[in-house]
Design an enzyme around this catalytic site. Sequence first.
Site, short mmCIF file in Angstrom:
data_model
loop_
_atom_site.label_atom_id
_atom_site.label_comp_id
_atom_site.label_asym_id
_atom_site.label_seq_id
_atom_site.Cartn_x
_atom_site.Cartn_y
_atom_site.Cartn_z
N GLU A 95 -4.52 3.08 6.99
CA GLU A 95 -4.30 2.97 5.55
C GLU A 95 -4.91 4.18 4.85
OE1 GLU A 95 -5.33 1.42 1.55
OE2 GLU A 95 -6.45 0.27 3.05
N SER B 152 -10.55 -0.83 3.78
CA SER B 152 -9.77 -1.10 4.99
C SER B 152 -9.32 0.23 5.59
CB SER B 152 -8.53 -1.93 4.66
OG SER B 152 -8.88 -3.15 4.08
N ARG C 258 0.84 -1.22 0.00
CA ARG C 258 0.00 0.00 0.00
C ARG C 258 0.87 1.25 0.00
NH1 ARG C 258 -2.95 -3.49 -0.75
NH2 ARG C 258 -5.08 -3.81 -0.01
#
Length: 354
Positions: free
Chosen positions: A350, A242, A171
């Site tokens: 995130e 998420s 990510r």
Amino acid sequence: MEIQEQVPLSSLTTFKVGGAAQYVIHCGNVEDIKSALAFAGERALPWYVLGGGSNVLASDEGYAGVIIQPMLTGIRFEEGMEETHGNSSSVSVTAAAGEAWDPFVQACVGRELWGLENLAGIPGLVGGAPIQNIGAYGADVSQTISLVEALDTVTGEIKSFSNAECAFGYRDSIFKRTAQYIVLRVIFSLSKNAAPHTSYADLTVYQEKNGPLSTPQEIAAAVREIRARKFPDLRVSGTAGSFFKNPFITQEHYDVLLDKYPELPGFPVEIKEPASTSSEARAAVKIPLAWILDKVLDLRGHALGPVRLFEQQPLVVVAEKGATAHDVDVLGKEIEKKVFDATQIVIEREVRML
Ligand code: EPU
């Protein structure tokens, strides 16, 4: 180029919370982006690039600056030069940053091209894909990207980044670590040869029930079906998928946790050079945080007013009507503390905070 004033960020983000942005500039080409940067410069205002707004939590105070929306469009398919058994097997696909991600994936799987099928159903735009190296069901978009074209906001030049220069991590990429570059176009290398990745737990279960998945379309359709169960309906609720990253911990830390939670899953981390963060460099085991939230802390559906952890996937924070960014932040902090108290793991968000 279109300039709007006082635009609610709740209308530009999938979390559907946040105050007003002072200016929003919709840019259809590179010249528009340069003009938008100049517009911000002349007024000594900060600027922020927002694509589909599907990974951002916007503050209730809004944004006293210029939101730049790079909405460049266009998709081009080109047969590759690589020869396999006398046939060209790779296809180079160029997609502009403002193209919607899932219809783009559909255009690729519809041509029976392999590479993006596991990433079906992800909200957002093409430009966001390399920035946070989107990943799902055993695939990361970095595995298919050959080049990213971006505007260097310091020099005003367009720069091409090879896959290695993008410095992809979990990510993560160079584009997430610095705001210097604005992604304009992404060039993917897709394959005509079958290369299915169907060993991810959810896909294995799907195949046990429904039979084998053998084409990119079938895999994309299965992924969309799985996602429909695991994520809230964006037409009704606010979410950014998420909310936290899955943490990386050291083997020693994992061993300590296994004494306490013998069934805690852990996946060995492939140490890539250079690892994108220092925690990634030192750690050896990736932990599914959803397991901790569910099995250790029993937090499925845990709510704080209009925000909660999704019942089907507690890593996903859902904001219902009336929720504020403050509510989301308070819930986030509560979860960070609970996870640390139970496991001594420091978790990271995130979602990007604006
Ligand atoms: N689990 C539970 N209880 C639950 C849900 C999950 O115990 O209620 C455990 C299971 O052991 C399961 C594991 O957690 O195997 C992992 O769950 P899941 O497969 O749903 O994936 P995840 O690690 O929670 C990641 C990505 C998602 C991506 C999915 C599917 C991150 C931060 N998230 O979630 O990406 O869709 O895998 O591949 O890496 C996003 O980044 O926004 C995102 C949605």
